[in-house]
Design an enzyme around this catalytic site. Structure first.
Site, short mmCIF file in Angstrom:
data_model
loop_
_atom_site.label_atom_id
_atom_site.label_comp_id
_atom_site.label_asym_id
_atom_site.label_seq_id
_atom_site.Cartn_x
_atom_site.Cartn_y
_atom_site.Cartn_z
N HIS A 178 31.68 16.32 -4.81
CA HIS A 178 32.35 15.66 -3.68
C HIS A 178 31.34 14.94 -2.78
CE1 HIS A 178 35.85 17.72 -5.08
NE2 HIS A 178 35.40 18.91 -4.73
N ASP B 291 38.32 18.07 -11.73
CA ASP B 291 38.44 19.07 -10.67
C ASP B 291 39.73 19.88 -10.78
OD1 ASP B 291 38.22 20.52 -8.36
OD2 ASP B 291 37.82 18.84 -7.04
C1 NGQ Z 1 37.78 25.36 -5.85
N1 NGQ Z 1 38.33 23.10 -5.23
O1 NGQ Z 1 36.85 26.15 -5.86
O2 NGQ Z 1 38.67 25.37 -6.71
C2 NGQ Z 1 37.85 24.35 -4.73
C3 NGQ Z 1 38.75 24.85 -3.65
C4 NGQ Z 1 37.15 25.87 -2.03
C5 NGQ Z 1 38.04 21.99 -4.56
N2 NGQ Z 1 37.24 22.08 -3.55
C6 NGQ Z 1 38.28 26.08 -2.98
N3 NGQ Z 1 38.53 20.84 -4.91
O3 NGQ Z 1 36.50 24.84 -2.03
O4 NGQ Z 1 36.94 26.80 -1.25
ZN ZN Z 2 35.91 22.15 -7.34
#
Ligand code: NGQ
Ligand code: ZN
Length: 457
Positions: free
Chosen positions: A271, A322
Site C-alpha cells: 500500500h 490483496d
Molecule cells: C489484512 N488487509 O491483514 O488482511 C489487512 C487488513 C489490517 C488490508 N490491509 C487488516 N488490505 O490491516 O489490520
Molecule cells: Zn493485506
C-alpha cells in the site's frame, strides 16, 4: 504445444509474437530448458513448436490473503455513518473465525486457478491465519501454511509463501483483540514456521504492519529473513494509522520504517498509500517495491498512492490482489491509471514519454517489480529467467486487428472479456485453451465450501 515432451530436453517454442524488452517482436523462438528457465530468445525465427498468439511475461501477484476471496461481496452492506476500513475489518474477522484448514485450501486453490486464468503466474501469499479458531495452535503448527502450499501446488501457480508475524492490536503494544487470536505467534514459533516451510516452498517474511509488531518483533522477523529472503509489510494504508504512528513515535509510518530498518530491494511495502514527498523519494531511492493493490484499496476506501511522482522518482511497483475482490491483473493496471485520471482530470498519466504505450509501460513495470518483490527470477521474457508466460489470443474480439503495443493497450483498456488462452509457469503449461486441467474438481470443492460457509454466516 499441448504435448510437452517428457521434459528431459529443452523445448523450442515459436511464438507468433512476444513482448520483449524492446517491444512486440514477431516469430520469436523461446527455448525453455527442462528446469523451467528460458535459455534463448530469438526474434525472426522459423523453427519450433508453434504458440499461436502473443506471448507476454506473466505477472506476479505481490499481495494476497487467499481466504478473503470467499468473503468478496459480503461486506458491501451500508453500515453506520462513516462506514470504513475498520468496520470492514470486523466483518473480515468474523468471517475468518469459522474457516477450517480444509476451507482455506479449497478457497486458495480456486483463487489461484482464477488468478492463473487471468494472467498471474505467481503469488506472494501474505499468510497470517496460523491458529485454530480458539487461538490455540494446531497439532502441526504448519497446518495452515501447508494448506496454502498444497493449494498452490494443485493449481500450479508459483508461490512465495510469506508467513506473517502478528503480535499486537495497535502501536505501542496495544493488546490484540479476540478477533486477532488466530494470527498470533511468538517470535520463536514464527522462526520455526518459516524454517519448516522453507524446506518445502519459497518463503519470505512478513511482519504484518507497524501496528501489529513492536520494534523488537520487527528485528526478530528481520533476523529470520537473513540476508536474502523477501520482506513484505503493510504500511500507511489508512490515515488513522498514520496519525496513530505519529502519536506513538513522532514519525509517519514509512519515515519510521526508513529510519529504523535497512529498507532495500528485498522489501515490498504494501500500500504505502499515505506518504509525503520525502517518504516517496525514500522508498524510490531504497530500491524497494511498492505493492499496489488498487482494487482492494478502492474497495476499502484507503486513499490514492502518488503513482506519477513516484515513477518520476524512479520508484518500482508491483500489483497485488490483496482481498481478492478482483483476480485480474488487467483490472489492477487499468484502475491504477483510471483513478489518477479521475483525480487529475488528465489522460495517460502513468507514462510521461510522449507516444509511449501506457499499458506496455504498466505491464513491464509490474512484471519486473512483481518478480523482484517475490524474489522470483522472472518478470521478462529473456534468457536466464524462469519461463512464466501468458499467451493472448490475438483473434479475440478485444485484440483483433491491433498490432505491436496497441495489443497491450487493447488488453488493458478495452473491456472485461479475457483473451488469455495459455499460461506457463516455470516451463509447465498450467492453463490450456483457457482452462485448468483440475479446474472442475477445484471449483466443485470450492462450491461445497461456499455452501457450507453460507449456512454458518
Ligand atoms: C489484512 N488487509 O491483514 O488482511 C489487512 C487488513 C489490517 C488490508 N490491509 C487488516 N488490505 O490491516 O489490520
Ligand atoms: Zn493485506
Amino acid at each position: 504445444m499441448l504435448n510437452d515432451p517428457a521434459r528431459a530436453a529443452a523445448t523450442v517454442y515459436l511464438a507468433d509474437a512476444a513482448v520483449l524488452g524492446g517491444g512486440v517482436a514477431q516469430n520469436v523462438a523461446i527455448t525453455v530448458a527442462a528446469d523451467g528457465h528460458i535459455t534463448s530468445v530469438q526474434p525472426g525465427a522459423r523453427e519450433g513448436a508453434r504458440i499461436a498468439g502473443l506471448v507476454v511475461p506473466g505477472l506476479a501477484n505481490v499481495h494476497s490473503h487467499a481466504f478473503q476471496r470467499a468473503m468478496a461481496g459480503l461486506a458491501e452492506r451500508a453500515g453506520p455513518e462513516g462506514d470504513n476500513f475498520w468496520r470492514w475489518r470486523e466483518v473480515m474477522y468474523h468471517f475468518l473465525s469459522v474457516l477450517t484448514p480444509g476451507d482455506v485450501q479449497a478457497i486458495a486453490a480456486q483463487l489461484y486457478v482464477e488468478c492463473l486464468r487471468h494472467g498471474y503466474t505467481s503469488v506472494a501469499e501474505f499468510h497470517y491465519l496460523h491458529n485454530a479458531p480458539d487461538g490455540g495452535a494446531y497439532a502441526d503448527p504448519a497446518e495452515m501454511a501447508r494448506r496454502i502450499a498444497a493449494a498452490a501446488q494443485d493449481s500450479g501457480i508459483g508461490l512465495a509463501l510469506l508467513p506473517v508475524l502478528y503480535r499486537w492490536g495497535g502501536f505501542g503494544g496495544r493488546p490484540p483483540s479476540p478477533g486477532q487470536r488466530r494470527f498470533l505467534l511468538t517470535p520463536d514459533a514464527y522462526a520455526g514456521l518459516v524454517e519448516t516451510m522453507a524446506r518445502e516452498v519459497a518463503v519470505g517474511v512478513a511482519p504484518h504492519s507497524l501496528r501489529a509488531v513492536s520494534p523488537d518483533d520487527l528485528r526478530a522477523a528481520l533476523q529470520v529473513a537473513g540476508p536474502a529472503r523477501p520482506v513484505h509489510i503493510h504500511i500507511a494504508e489508512q490515515t488513522t494509522e498514520v496519525a496513530d504512528c505519529l502519536s506513538w513515535s513522532g514519525a509517519r509510518p514509512v519515515q519510521w520504517l526508513l529510519d529504523h530498518a535497512k529498507v532495500d530491494a528485498r522489501w515490498c511495502l504494501i500500500h504505502a498509500t499515505h506518504i509525503d514527498a520525502a517518504e516517496r523519494q525514500g522508498i524510490a531511492g531504497s530500491g524497494a517495491v511498492a505493492g499496489l493493490c488498487q482494487t482492494t484499496e478502492a474497495n476499502l476506501g484507503d486513499g490514492i498512492f502518488p503513482l506519477r511522482p513516484y515513477l518520476e522518482d524512479g520508484g518500482r511497483f508491483g500489483v497485488g490482489t490483496d482481498s481478492n475482490v478482483s483476480t485480474s491483473p488487467i483490472e489492477e493496471l487499468r484502475w491504477l491509471e483510471y483513478v489518477r485520471r479521475l483525480e487529475s482530470r488528465a489522460r495517460n498519466v502513468s507514462e510521461s514519454r510522449q507516444g509511449a504505450s501506457v499499458a506496455a509501460s504498466l505491464l513491464h513495470r509490474a512484471a519486473a517489480g512483481g518478480a523482484q518483490a517475490l524474489g522470483r527470477n522472472a518478470g521478462e521474457i529473456a534468457p536466464g529467467r524462469l519461463a512464466d508466460l501468458v499467451v493472448l489470443d490475438p483473434a479475440h474480439p478485444a485484440l483483433v486487428g491491433r498490432r505491436g503495443d496497441a495489443l497491450l493497450d487493447a488488453w488493458v483498456f478495452s473491456g472485461n472479456s479475457n483473451p488469455v488462452r495459455y499460461v506457463m509457469v516455470a516451463g509447465q503449461w498450467v492453463i490450456r485453451d483457457g482452462l485448468h486441467p483440475h479446474g472442475e474438481a477445484i471449483a466443485a470443492a470450492f462450491g461445497r465450501c461456499m455452501t457450507r460457509l453460507a449456512d454458518h454466516l
